[in-house]
Design an enzyme around this catalytic site. Structure first.
Site, PDB file in Angstrom:
ATOM      1  N   ARG A 177      67.517  25.201  52.115  1.00 45.05           N
ATOM      2  CA  ARG A 177      66.381  26.044  52.536  1.00 45.05           C
ATOM      3  C   ARG A 177      66.435  27.446  51.920  1.00 45.05           C
ATOM      4  O   ARG A 177      66.048  28.429  52.549  1.00 45.05           O
ATOM      5  CB  ARG A 177      66.296  26.142  54.068  1.00 45.05           C
ATOM      6  N   SER A 227      59.647  23.001  61.860  1.00 41.94           N
ATOM      7  CA  SER A 227      61.028  23.147  62.321  1.00 41.94           C
ATOM      8  C   SER A 227      61.417  24.627  62.311  1.00 41.94           C
ATOM      9  O   SER A 227      61.372  25.275  61.275  1.00 41.94           O
ATOM     10  CB  SER A 227      61.943  22.342  61.400  1.00 41.94           C
ATOM     11  N   GLU A 297      64.791  29.017  60.214  1.00 40.20           N
ATOM     12  CA  GLU A 297      64.266  28.418  58.986  1.00 40.20           C
ATOM     13  C   GLU A 297      62.935  29.080  58.631  1.00 40.20           C
ATOM     14  O   GLU A 297      62.538  29.116  57.481  1.00 40.20           O
ATOM     15  CB  GLU A 297      64.072  26.908  59.184  1.00 40.20           C
TER      16      GLU A 297
END
Length: 304
Positions: A177, A227, A297
């Site tokens: 990420r 998410s 995230e």
């Protein structure tokens, strides 16, 4: 002429009146349907216009934010100063050999579907990722065992000062990420994915299976950022949150999903303050119960 009006007129001269908005509520441009006003929201139609807007930003020393399709971001209630750019008009997708080339503003799900139509395999994992191609590169987006890093060949970018350059997969430093451009904030313009010929039926079956898994487990009936937290080493964020008894809890209109604890939903006109307070409650509780720090995230942008 006041400075803001002068800047507006310059932006209109570059992008056209229909592609420049002033004092625009950003809740209309994020998937979580949250966000205060942007001073200027611009939608360039060409790479030249992107570069011209960047040069204008430099000339007037304006704050600048690049937004993908607003899927992985929370914009605070005070909004965003300066220029906010979205590349939704730069959305072409085409094939050259076994490569698929996509402009930054294309939907990554659309690129995955295009690969299927072309009988090319490698992008099945992206069939349910809600984001633009540019955002997917910046975050090294991934799902169900695949990630952008596996299939990316190279990208064309513009630096924040308007210089154009090409970066290879290796130069992008793609990690979990993260990427080089998540730190340099270069603007992805065009992406080349290197794929392999495959069987249409097998590719479609895999995409159908991933779509079913996603729809059965994720709370897609409410707006959310997707998410919220990265996967902590050795754990699953959703399981930690679930085991902390936080599902159905939150602040204001924001709530930890009862369907998937890794998601925080905008259940009833939540503000950014509601959403961020819910995130902090989750992080604090998980830290107290399990000693695990949950890392975000999503990106949080703007002023309170």
């Amino acid at each position: 002429m006041e400075r803001a009006e002068h800047i507006y007129q310059k932006l209109v001269a570059i992008c056209g009146e229909e592609n420049v908005l002033r004092d625009e509520p950003m809740k209309h441009h994020t998937l979580v349907r949250i966000g205060g006003k942007a001073d200027f929201l611009v939608w360039p139609e060409t790479y030249e216009q992107v570069v011209d807007v960047l040069r204008l930003k430099e000339e007037y020393e304006l704050p600048f934010t690049l937004l993908g399709n607003g899927s992985n971001v929370i914009i605070r209630d005070g909004g965003l100063r300066g220029i906010v750019m979205q590349l939704k008009h730069l959305n072409r997708i085409w094939r050259e050999g076994n490569n698929i080339i996509a402009q930054s503003g294309a939907d990554i799900k659309a690129v995955s579907r295009f690969a299927l139509e072309q009988h090319l395999t490698g992008l099945e994992f992206a069939c349910g990722i809600p984001g633009s191609v540019g955002g997917a590169i910046m975050m090294n987006a991934g799902a169900y065992g695949g990630e952008v890093k596996d299939v990316l060949d190279h990208v064309k970018v513009a630096t924040l000062t308007g210089e154009l350059k090409t970066l290879t997969n290796e130069e992008l430093e793609l990690g979990y990420r993260t990427s080089l451009i998540s730190r340099t904030h270069d603007i992805v313009l065009e992406v080349v994915f290197a794929l392999q010929p495959g069987d249409y039926g097998q590719i479609k079956a895999k995409m159908d299976d991933l779509t079913f898994q996603r729809e059965s487990k994720q709370p897609l009936e409410y707006p959310s950022v997707g998410s919220v937290f990265k996967r902590p080493p050795g754990y699953f964020a959703g399981k930690l949150i679930q085991d902390s008894g936080l599902q159905g809890k939150g602040f204001g209109g924001a709530e930890v999903s009862t369907k998937h604890a890794g998601f925080i939903i905008n259940k009833n006109n939540a503000t950014a303050a509601d959403y961020i307070a819910t995130i902090e409650m989750v992080r604090k509780t998980v830290k107290e119960k399990f000693g695990v720090e949950l890392e975000l995230e999503v990106k949080i942008l703007g002023e309170e």
